[in-house]
Design a protein around this motif. Structure first.
Motif, PDB file in Angstrom:
ATOM      1  N   MET A   1       0.689  -1.128  -0.250  1.00  0.00           N
ATOM      2  CA  MET A   1       0.031   0.041   0.269  1.00  0.00           C
ATOM      3  C   MET A   1       1.061   1.291  -0.031  1.00  0.00           C
ATOM      4  O   MET A   1       0.680   1.906  -0.826  1.00  0.00           O
ATOM      5  N   ALA A   2       1.807   1.112   0.942  1.00  0.00           N
ATOM      6  CA  ALA A   2       2.711   2.307   1.090  1.00  0.00           C
ATOM      7  C   ALA A   2       3.273   3.126  -0.538  1.00  0.00           C
ATOM      8  O   ALA A   2       3.182   4.017  -0.822  1.00  0.00           O
ATOM      9  N   LYS A   3       4.060   1.792  -1.542  1.00  0.00           N
ATOM     10  CA  LYS A   3       4.508   1.625  -2.848  1.00  0.00           C
ATOM     11  C   LYS A   3       3.488   2.581  -3.263  1.00  0.00           C
ATOM     12  O   LYS A   3       3.790   2.979  -4.099  1.00  0.00           O
ATOM     13  N   ASP A   4       1.711   2.498  -3.068  1.00  0.00           N
ATOM     14  CA  ASP A   4       0.656   3.086  -4.100  1.00  0.00           C
ATOM     15  C   ASP A   4       0.819   4.454  -3.967  1.00  0.00           C
ATOM     16  O   ASP A   4       0.745   5.029  -4.670  1.00  0.00           O
ATOM     17  N   GLU A   5       1.175   4.979  -2.451  1.00  0.00           N
ATOM     18  CA  GLU A   5       0.713   5.811  -2.372  1.00  0.00           C
ATOM     19  C   GLU A   5       1.977   6.875  -2.431  1.00  0.00           C
ATOM     20  O   GLU A   5       1.925   8.681  -3.260  1.00  0.00           O
ATOM     21  N   LYS A   6       2.882   6.426  -1.970  1.00  0.00           N
ATOM     22  CA  LYS A   6       4.117   7.210  -2.302  1.00  0.00           C
ATOM     23  C   LYS A   6       4.310   7.800  -4.925  1.00  0.00           C
ATOM     24  O   LYS A   6       4.722   8.624  -5.333  1.00  0.00           O
ATOM     25  N   ALA A   7       3.750   6.340  -5.254  1.00  0.00           N
ATOM     26  CA  ALA A   7       3.378   6.499  -6.913  1.00  0.00           C
ATOM     27  C   ALA A   7       2.984   7.861  -6.910  1.00  0.00           C
ATOM     28  O   ALA A   7       2.648   8.999  -7.703  1.00  0.00           O
ATOM     29  N   LYS A   8       1.922   7.929  -6.264  1.00  0.00           N
ATOM     30  CA  LYS A   8       0.437   8.874  -6.307  1.00  0.00           C
ATOM     31  C   LYS A   8       1.697   9.890  -5.771  1.00  0.00           C
ATOM     32  O   LYS A   8       0.588  10.865  -6.781  1.00  0.00           O
ATOM     33  N   ALA A   9       2.295  10.189  -4.903  1.00  0.00           N
ATOM     34  CA  ALA A   9       2.635  11.379  -4.366  1.00  0.00           C
ATOM     35  C   ALA A   9       3.588  11.809  -6.022  1.00  0.00           C
ATOM     36  O   ALA A   9       3.320  13.058  -6.225  1.00  0.00           O
ATOM     37  N   LYS A  10       3.725  11.092  -6.344  1.00  0.00           N
ATOM     38  CA  LYS A  10       5.511  11.527  -7.381  1.00  0.00           C
ATOM     39  C   LYS A  10       4.814  11.832  -8.494  1.00  0.00           C
ATOM     40  O   LYS A  10       4.712  13.002  -9.533  1.00  0.00           O
ATOM     41  N   VAL A  11       4.117  11.504  -9.123  1.00  0.00           N
ATOM     42  CA  VAL A  11       2.545  11.532 -10.140  1.00  0.00           C
ATOM     43  C   VAL A  11       2.057  12.928  -9.771  1.00  0.00           C
ATOM     44  O   VAL A  11       1.877  13.894 -10.491  1.00  0.00           O
ATOM     45  N   GLU A  12       1.471  13.132  -8.489  1.00  0.00           N
ATOM     46  CA  GLU A  12       0.861  14.048  -8.712  1.00  0.00           C
ATOM     47  C   GLU A  12       1.945  15.279  -8.892  1.00  0.00           C
ATOM     48  O   GLU A  12       1.188  16.627  -9.170  1.00  0.00           O
ATOM     49  N   GLN A  13       3.206  15.263  -8.191  1.00  0.00           N
ATOM     50  CA  GLN A  13       4.209  16.534  -7.778  1.00  0.00           C
ATOM     51  C   GLN A  13       4.809  16.669  -9.683  1.00  0.00           C
ATOM     52  O   GLN A  13       4.301  17.321 -10.373  1.00  0.00           O
ATOM     53  N   ALA A  14       4.263  15.291 -10.467  1.00  0.00           N
ATOM     54  CA  ALA A  14       5.246  15.713 -11.614  1.00  0.00           C
ATOM     55  C   ALA A  14       3.899  16.238 -12.777  1.00  0.00           C
ATOM     56  O   ALA A  14       4.860  17.094 -13.062  1.00  0.00           O
ATOM     57  N   LYS A  15       2.206  15.794 -12.321  1.00  0.00           N
ATOM     58  CA  LYS A  15       1.482  16.002 -13.361  1.00  0.00           C
ATOM     59  C   LYS A  15       1.809  17.973 -12.656  1.00  0.00           C
ATOM     60  O   LYS A  15       1.215  19.126 -13.222  1.00  0.00           O
ATOM     61  N   GLY A  16       1.455  18.268 -11.552  1.00  0.00           N
ATOM     62  CA  GLY A  16       1.060  20.387 -11.290  1.00  0.00           C
ATOM     63  C   GLY A  16       2.469  20.532 -10.981  1.00  0.00           C
ATOM     64  O   GLY A  16       2.321  21.978 -12.006  1.00  0.00           O
ATOM     65  N   LYS A  17       3.698  20.019 -11.175  1.00  0.00           N
ATOM     66  CA  LYS A  17       5.008  20.979 -12.135  1.00  0.00           C
ATOM     67  C   LYS A  17       4.683  20.780 -13.683  1.00  0.00           C
ATOM     68  O   LYS A  17       4.881  22.049 -14.078  1.00  0.00           O
TER      69      LYS A  17
END
Length: 57
Positions: A1-17
């Motif tokens: 589960m933690a890996k999924d959340e970490k991946a979501k965080a990275k995706v959100e950061q990249a999309k936001g940037k």
């Protein structure tokens, strides 16, 4: 589960940037602001996951 959340965080950061950069490039402050907000959401999610990892064990 933690890996999924970490991946979501990275995706959100990249999309936001990407949105922030695009918004600035075309002069659309609204898009840039949405990008900053999305990036901040990813930053918060990532900080939460790092905190959870620090308290494991």
């Amino acid at each position: 589960m933690a890996k999924d959340e970490k991946a979501k965080a990275k995706v959100e950061q990249a999309k936001g940037k990407a949105k922030e950069t695009t918004g600035r490039a075309v002069g659309n402050e609204g898009l840039a602001a949405k990008g900053r907000a999305e990036k901040a959401k990813g930053d918060i999610r990532q900080a939460k996951e790092k905190t959870k990892d620090a308290f494991k064990d």
